[in-house]
Design a protein around this motif. Sequence first.
Motif, PDB file in Angstrom:
ATOM      1  N   MET A 145       0.935  -1.398  -0.239  1.00  0.00           N
ATOM      2  CA  MET A 145       0.050  -0.048   0.021  1.00  0.00           C
ATOM      3  C   MET A 145       0.456   1.145   0.106  1.00  0.00           C
ATOM      4  N   GLY A 146       1.020   1.998  -0.983  1.00  0.00           N
ATOM      5  CA  GLY A 146       1.450   3.476  -1.075  1.00  0.00           C
ATOM      6  C   GLY A 146       0.849   4.290   0.498  1.00  0.00           C
ATOM      7  N   PHE A 147       1.612   5.685   0.221  1.00  0.00           N
ATOM      8  CA  PHE A 147       1.972   6.587   1.576  1.00  0.00           C
ATOM      9  C   PHE A 147      -0.312   7.275   1.530  1.00  0.00           C
ATOM     10  N   GLU A 148       0.274   7.370   0.239  1.00  0.00           N
ATOM     11  CA  GLU A 148      -1.370   8.465  -0.164  1.00  0.00           C
ATOM     12  C   GLU A 148      -2.683   7.376  -0.229  1.00  0.00           C
ATOM     13  N   GLU A 149      -2.076   6.150  -0.812  1.00  0.00           N
ATOM     14  CA  GLU A 149      -3.575   4.775  -0.548  1.00  0.00           C
ATOM     15  C   GLU A 149      -4.227   4.553   0.785  1.00  0.00           C
ATOM     16  N   TYR A 150      -2.408   5.646   2.402  1.00  0.00           N
ATOM     17  CA  TYR A 150      -3.080   4.517   3.456  1.00  0.00           C
ATOM     18  C   TYR A 150      -3.152   5.743   3.386  1.00  0.00           C
ATOM     19  N   VAL A 151      -3.004   7.209   3.384  1.00  0.00           N
ATOM     20  CA  VAL A 151      -4.236   8.222   4.043  1.00  0.00           C
ATOM     21  C   VAL A 151      -5.164   8.577   4.207  1.00  0.00           C
ATOM     22  N   THR A 152      -5.703   8.245   3.174  1.00  0.00           N
ATOM     23  CA  THR A 152      -7.132   8.215   2.193  1.00  0.00           C
ATOM     24  C   THR A 152      -8.145   6.560   2.673  1.00  0.00           C
TER      25      THR A 152
ATOM     26  N   PRO B 139       7.440  13.168  10.041  1.00  0.00           N
ATOM     27  CA  PRO B 139       7.351  14.836   9.068  1.00  0.00           C
ATOM     28  C   PRO B 139       6.811  13.616   7.889  1.00  0.00           C
ATOM     29  N   LEU B 140       5.920  14.958   6.995  1.00  0.00           N
ATOM     30  CA  LEU B 140       5.530  14.168   5.996  1.00  0.00           C
ATOM     31  C   LEU B 140       6.172  14.933   4.456  1.00  0.00           C
ATOM     32  N   PRO B 141       6.398  14.723   3.622  1.00  0.00           N
ATOM     33  CA  PRO B 141       6.848  15.379   2.531  1.00  0.00           C
ATOM     34  C   PRO B 141       5.914  16.441   2.211  1.00  0.00           C
ATOM     35  N   PRO B 142       6.179  17.146   1.591  1.00  0.00           N
ATOM     36  CA  PRO B 142       5.764  18.609   1.209  1.00  0.00           C
ATOM     37  C   PRO B 142       4.849  18.329  -0.319  1.00  0.00           C
ATOM     38  N   GLU B 143       4.871  17.522  -0.932  1.00  0.00           N
ATOM     39  CA  GLU B 143       4.637  17.263  -2.252  1.00  0.00           C
ATOM     40  C   GLU B 143       3.295  16.571  -1.908  1.00  0.00           C
ATOM     41  N   LEU B 144       2.873  16.256  -1.212  1.00  0.00           N
ATOM     42  CA  LEU B 144       1.306  15.198  -0.825  1.00  0.00           C
ATOM     43  C   LEU B 144       0.022  16.320  -1.828  1.00  0.00           C
ATOM     44  N   SER B 145       0.127  15.650  -2.173  1.00  0.00           N
ATOM     45  CA  SER B 145      -1.305  16.652  -2.650  1.00  0.00           C
ATOM     46  C   SER B 145      -2.511  16.072  -2.245  1.00  0.00           C
ATOM     47  N   ILE B 146      -3.033  15.353  -1.475  1.00  0.00           N
ATOM     48  CA  ILE B 146      -3.891  15.262  -0.054  1.00  0.00           C
ATOM     49  C   ILE B 146      -3.359  15.744   1.444  1.00  0.00           C
ATOM     50  N   ALA B 147      -3.498  16.809   1.809  1.00  0.00           N
ATOM     51  CA  ALA B 147      -3.388  17.167   3.751  1.00  0.00           C
ATOM     52  C   ALA B 147      -3.566  16.898   4.497  1.00  0.00           C
TER      53      ALA B 147
END
Length: 240
Positions: free
Chosen positions: A1-8, A47-55
């Motif tokens: 599971m990728g990070f953005e998939e995880y956070v959604t 820390p979170l990468p600044p380029e995340l597309s979903i805050a």
Amino acid sequence: MGFEEYVTQPFVLPLEPVDAERDGEVDLYLPDDEGPQPAVVFVHGGPLPPELSIAPSEWPVFRGYGALAATRGAVGVVVDHGLHSPAHYPKAADEVAAAVETARAHPRVDADRIALWFFSGGGPMLADWLRNPPDWVRCLAASYPVAATPPEWHVDARFNPIEAVNAGSPPIVLTRAGKENPDIASTVEAFVEAARAKARLEIIDVPNGQHSFDTLDHTEESRRAIEQAFDLVLRISRFD
């Protein structure tokens, strides 16, 4: 599971959605009661990468915590802060403090009854509020927190909750994940030892929970732990 998939992934506690009122970098989830109510400020990790597309304020887990606060008659406050590297802890802490003041100034918030709830890598920012808390901070909460940063991060000693907790600290509600990363778990163990000796500490254990159990573990155990933590935080914030 990728990070953005995880956070959604959905919040483990099913709730009716509540629309947030946006104020700068702060989302406020308002209860039906019009009178001033206690507020719970939710502080995400990193820390979170600044380029995340979903805050983080848009992640289902924090929309869920905000909605849960509103349905329980409190104001839920979700803040986006810029913890993009270990060097950003001072900047992120300033942004959290500013968000708290934004919330306190809102007419629907009881400015004398504020709780702050930290998650994961946001845990080191507990230290400022433990060390010398304003009297309007009624409760501090932490879920699966990083209670001390690794030495190789070279983070200022200011951000060490283990050293900061003292007899004047507000009541603390700590939620521990039984399947926590061992390195994080050791910091939590050290924090518990320090806090038990000096402050009021309430612990909720999630024996089968992973780090981020509120996103990853859709179980009755997870849901019960969240509800128990909320019960404690709101009871302390309202009546202590």
